[in-house]
Enzyme design. Structure first.
Site, PDB file in Angstrom:
ATOM      1  N   ALA A  46       0.824  -1.205   0.000  1.00 53.81           N
ATOM      2  CA  ALA A  46       0.000   0.000   0.000  1.00 53.81           C
ATOM      3  C   ALA A  46       0.861   1.259   0.000  1.00 53.81           C
ATOM      4  CB  ALA A  46      -0.934  -0.004   1.203  1.00 53.81           C
ATOM      5  N   HIS A 274       3.185 -12.816 -14.463  1.00 51.61           N
ATOM      6  CA  HIS A 274       3.723 -11.715 -15.263  1.00 51.61           C
ATOM      7  C   HIS A 274       4.161 -12.171 -16.658  1.00 51.61           C
ATOM      8  CE1 HIS A 274       3.375  -9.447 -11.711  1.00 51.61           C
ATOM      9  NE2 HIS A 274       4.583  -9.588 -11.223  1.00 51.61           N
TER      10      HIS A 274
END
Length: 521
Positions: A46, A274
């Protein structure tokens, strides 16, 4: 002229065809009160990624202060100001940004609570509702976005709390959306269980499985490069392409995250998500439109066409010193390096190896795609030994697209050499700031555009490819080999790539341009 990455007080310009609006004065095509809640607000993800991305969107005008409020939620006992102080250290610094930062931080409120208790979520819902009332929100225009910057193990209980206590209250057009981070499970069974648990609470259209690689500028350029350029379309197949490499390299190790990393390994951490997303965009067929579902349909078809991975086409490595971390078990078989060959059973790619390679503690840091073309038949210039044509797409750092090709060296004699046609973003787009991946994807979530997010059947197909191999690694049947820290990785990986058909260009090094002088055409 401004360098890439330099911050300005005014709105930043963006490249054409980016997923942000071309005109920064164009508002996001939704109105109404927007409440963004970051769950896990006191954690590293975050602080380092989510809040900085929200700040960038705020300062560009995409999160207007008269509509948006940001809530942090976590178990830590913090005040609003304490959370703001923690966040501020990760925002871009500079006196010219002080006023913008101050305005952004004022939007942030903090709510403390557990992740499985109704009390905390009722308090959060009350805070969101007060914000909505203060903005004179009309029924149907309330928008609630929940970003789960937390481990997947707590997703089900948090989603249950959100569904029970924090849903958008209006029924005339408002929405509630959740963003979940990878890893989406550890294998096929756990991923399906997680998807089922969340799917019972939210519709697929409300779930945004974020993979930040899909927000990278050069990854987003892949569809344009492939399907908007006539000269690529006829050669993008097994008749012309010999092999494809998709590479991720880091020059540092786990650096204090050994205990966490050891639970997953490089395949779960990088390759299965990814690199596999990049693989899909390189290999997929042309979608019938740019609608998110049409694009994701083609990605799923590619994944479903991948043949089972052969043991002899896998090399696993673990860098020397990895197990010196006291949080890593002494008998760990977790790979910090993996090179895996995927083969697609369809008309376009039959016989073409796709080499997915990722590793930590290597000799360089980069992520790139290398599409190597076959040898020129009837080589009259005798230049085969110098190397093949390659299209290289450098994802990071120094974003670039360049084509390695054979040219005549200047001079009186006919002598050939490897050179390149080069599009280096830092030089070509000096007055354009490339958005961070998280900026794009959060904005896409607000816009309701799921093109760059992972769909449930896509996630299932991805895990079906890798789960058998992962189970064999976890069971000790497939072993890692040691490699030196700061090396290219295991020697066996180079041998595997060579066996797959990749031809190394000898003596050629791509050097990014150091300056660029615009010439009027």
């Amino acid at each position: 002229m401004a360098e890439v990455g330099q911050w300005h007080l005014e709105k930043r310009p963006y490249a054409k065809n980016a997923s942000l609006p071309k005109d920064n004065d164009t508002p996001v095509p939704e109105t109404g009160c927007l409440s963004i809640t970051v769950l896990g607000a006191s954690g590293d993800l975050a602080k380092k990624k989510t809040f900085p991305a929200l700040f960038n969107l705020y300062r560009q005008g995409f999160l207007p202060s008269d509509q948006v409020h940001i809530f942090g939620y976590a178990r830590s006992k913090l005040s609003d100001d304490e959370l703001r102080d923690r966040i501020q250290g990760y925002l871009p610094q500079g006196q010219e940004l002080a006023q913008v930062i101050s305005g952004f931080l004022k939007l942030i409120k903090y709510v403390s609570g557990s992740y499985d208790s109704p009390d905390g979520f009722k308090t959060l819902d009350d805070a969101i509702y007060k914000h909505e009332v203060s903005r004179n929100t009309i029924e149907g225009s309330s928008r609630r976005l929940f970003y789960l910057a937390l481990p997947p193990s707590v997703y089900p209980q948090i989603c249950k709390m959100i569904k029970s206590y924090c849903m958008n209250k209006s029924d005339l057009g408002g929405w509630t959306r959740i963003v979940v981070e990878k890893p989406f499970g550890r294998d096929l069974a756990s991923a399906e269980e997680l998807s089922s648990q969340i799917g019972k609470l939210f519709e697929e259209a409300e779930i945004y499985r974020i993979d930040h690689y899909l927000g990278k500028e050069l990854v987003q350029n892949l569809l344009v490069l492939r399907f908007a350029n006539r000269f690529f379309m006829p050669v993008w197949n097994r008749d012309n392409i010999d092999n494809v490499q998709i590479v991720f390299r880091e020059d540092f190790g786990t650096e204090g995250r050994g205990g966490y990393f050891d639970q997953y390994g490089i395949i779960r951490d990088i390759i299965q998500n990814h690199l596999l997303q990049v693989f899909c965009l390189v290999a997929m067929e042309k979608p019938i439109s740019l609608k998110p579902e049409h694009i994701r349909d083609e990605k799923v078809k590619v994944l479903q066409s991948v043949l089972p991975i052969k043991d002899e086409e896998v090399v696993l490595g673990q860098y020397q010193g990895y197990k010196d971390d006291p949080t890593v078990p002494n008998d760990s078989n977790t790979p910090t390096f993996a090179s895996v060959i995927l083969r697609i059973h369809n008309e376009r790619w039959e016989g073409v190896p796709f080499i997915l390679k990722a590793g930590k503690a290597l000799d360089s840091r980069k992520a790139e795609i290398r599409i190597q073309f076959k040898d020129v038949p009837g080589d009259i210039f005798k230049c085969k030994k110098q190397g093949r044509n390659e299209l290289v797409i450098r994802l990071q750092p120094s974003e670039a697209i360049y084509m390695k090709l054979t040219v005549k060296q200047p001079g009186l004699e006919i002598s050939t050499a490897q050179s390149e046609l080069d599009l280096s973003y830092r030089q070509r787009y000096q007055n354009v700031v490339i958005p961070e991946a998280y900026e794009r994807l959060i904005l896409d979530t607000i816009k309701g555009d799921q093109q760059h997010f992972v769909r449930r059947d896509e996630l299932k197909a991805a895990w079906e490819i890798f789960t058998p191999m992962l189970h064999r690694i976890d069971g000790g049947e497939l072993k890692t080999v040691p490699y030196k820290r700061g090396s290219r990785g295991p020697d066996e990986a180079d041998a595997l790539v060579e066996k797959a058909g990749y031809v190394q260009t000898r003596g050629y090094i791509w050097i990014p341009p150091t300056f660029w002088i615009p010439i009027q055409n």
